[in-house]
Design an enzyme around this catalytic site. Structure first.
Site, PDB file in Angstrom:
ATOM      1  CB  CYS A  86      -0.809  -0.067   1.319  1.00 15.69           C
ATOM      2  SG  CYS A  86      -1.912  -1.325   1.195  1.00 15.69           S
ATOM      3  CB  CYS A 231     -13.054  -0.875   6.285  1.00 12.28           C
ATOM      4  SG  CYS A 231     -12.774  -1.631   8.114  1.00 12.28           S
ATOM      5  CB  SER A 232     -10.113   1.965   2.606  1.00 13.21           C
ATOM      6  OG  SER A 232      -9.629   0.693   2.434  1.00 13.21           O
ATOM      7  CG  HIS A 356      -6.670   1.634   0.027  1.00  9.55           C
ATOM      8  ND1 HIS A 356      -5.515   2.203  -0.479  1.00  9.55           N
ATOM      9  CD2 HIS A 356      -5.950   0.431   0.795  1.00  9.55           C
ATOM     10  CE1 HIS A 356      -4.236   1.624   0.086  1.00  9.55           C
ATOM     11  NE2 HIS A 356      -4.782   0.498   0.854  1.00  9.55           N
TER      12      HIS A 356
END
Length: 413
Positions: A86, A231-232, A356
């Protein structure tokens, strides 16, 4: 020391884009970035291309960057393909900074892209499996079990099983923090609600819907204490940043206020005890960045941090020195991380709202902060912002992220 300018930035809208490809997303971001800098494709002397999943999903290996950038009319110069979980996009930025500091070029492009949203079950399953590779696969179960022990005794609804191992990891780390410091699920929901509130002003967000704390808590449970709204989401998107030296800046026609990279530091995980927070990978990156920039946490006006889950924001506000360890929850509870608060964090809406697209995420944060420092963030603008911090971490090695980047930016005039 070499002065590094952020000459141009761009970011596509993050979110599902079923007609998009890696090539089309790259071309969109690069064209807008070059236009922002007043540069032509031929001005780019080197490029770093960030992507994590195209090889698995499409079988496009080895020269993905050269292929995608040719579609954007950027070719012929050195192109380096970057993958670092990430933190891939920020690693591309770090490499671009090193390239400029070496004296090998005056104008360097960092671009990140990810195409992750599909309708067919096979590729959706491949995306889910890809997250499994962000840790040491030879000891995956042992690693998760070790994390679970750290939060033993902190229990709640476990969800319906529709989650990735990485969400199980985030949940386990969160429970460990709750066990040690008393952080509450409601504090996590406050972080998420704040970021969803921020998102309504950002047209580039995957989600643009305000949510109350109670709505966040009532959303579908994942591994306790996380819910879906904390959460993404998986997203498609691209972002690009054009960096240059003083000499490079003279070759460009951009008119935006100058923003400088005061520090950009990449670190990797070490073997440590969970409670040794001073040795945490992101903490070490932050301390090195503060030292290089000659600044401290109190000098930061606005921050974008890696909140793939709301716990990430709480933990990072502590590790970055915005509050003491264990005080990240109360910091959010007091409203200090909202726009208008003492230290606004994720005024963009954060990954929970913005999305994301892994290879683009870090560079998307740089885009958002550059807009803040230019005074161009519209309704999301943090008043008087002159110094900004970005944190972008990825993967898992032992009890912490495998890689972390902390970047400090500052408006020059």
């Amino acid at each position: 020391m070499t002065t590094i300018h952020v000459a141009g930035v761009a970011m596509t809208k993050f979110g599902p884009n079923l007609s998009a490809t890696v090539k089309s997303l790259t071309a969109e971001a690069v064209a807008a970035c070059l236009a922002d800098a007043g540069a032509t494709p031929g001005a780019v002397q080197a490029a770093y291309f960030s992507n994590t999943m195209q090889g698995l999903l499409e079988g496009q290996l080895s020269i993905a960057g050269q292929i995608a950038l040719r579609h954007a009319a950027v070719e012929g110069m050195p192109v380096v393909n970057v993958e670092n979980a990430c933190a891939s996009g920020s690693t591309a930025l770090w490499l671009a900074c090193q390239h400029l500091r070496s004296g090998a070029a005056d104008i360097v492009l960092a671009v990140g892209v990810e195409k992750m949203v599909f309708t067919d079950d096979a590729r959706r399953a491949t995306v889910m499996r890809a997250f499994e590779g962000g840790m040491d696969v030879s000891v995956g179960e042992e690693t998760l079990n070790d994390l679970l022990k750290l939060g033993a005794g902190v229990d709640g609804p476990s969800g319906d099983g529709h989650r990735t191992r990485f969400m199980d990891i985030y949940a386990a780390l969160c429970r460990a923090h709750m066990a040690r410091f008393g952080t509450t699920q409601r504090q996590l929901a406050m972080v998420a609600a704040k970021n969803h509130d921020h998102s309504i002003h950002n047209e580039k967000c995957h989600f643009r819907k305000a949510m109350s704390v109670d709505e966040v808590l009532a959303s579908r449970p994942l591994g306790y204490p996380l819910t879906v709204a904390m959460c993404s989401p998986l997203s498609d998107g691209a972002a690009a940043v054009l960096l240059c030296t003083d000499a490079g800046l003279k070759k460009l026609q951009g008119q935006a206020p100058s923003v400088l990279i005061k520090a950009c530091e990449l670190t990797s995980a070490t073997t440590r005890d969970f409670a040794d927070f001073e040795a945490h990978v992101a903490r070490r990156a932050a301390l090195t960045a503060y030292d290089r920039a000659g600044l401290g946490p109190g000098d930061i006006d606005v921050a974008e941090v890696h909140d793939a889950a709301a716990f990430g924001e709480i933990f990072m506000t502590e590790l970055l020195g915005f509050c003491a360890m264990g005080e990240g929850g109360p910091l959010a509870e007091r409203g200090e991380t909202r726009i208008g608060g003492r230290i606004p964090v994720n005024p963009s809406g954060g990954l929970e709202s913005k999305g994301h697209p892994i290879g683009a995420t870090g560079l998307g944060q740089i885009y958002e902060l550059t807009q803040q420092l230019r005074g161009a963030a519209g309704a999301s603008q943090v008043s008087g912002a002159r110094t900004a911090l970005q944190e972008n971490s990825g993967g898992l090695l032992g009890i912490e992220e495998g890689a972390a980047v902390v970047t400090i930016l500052q408006r020059q005039n």
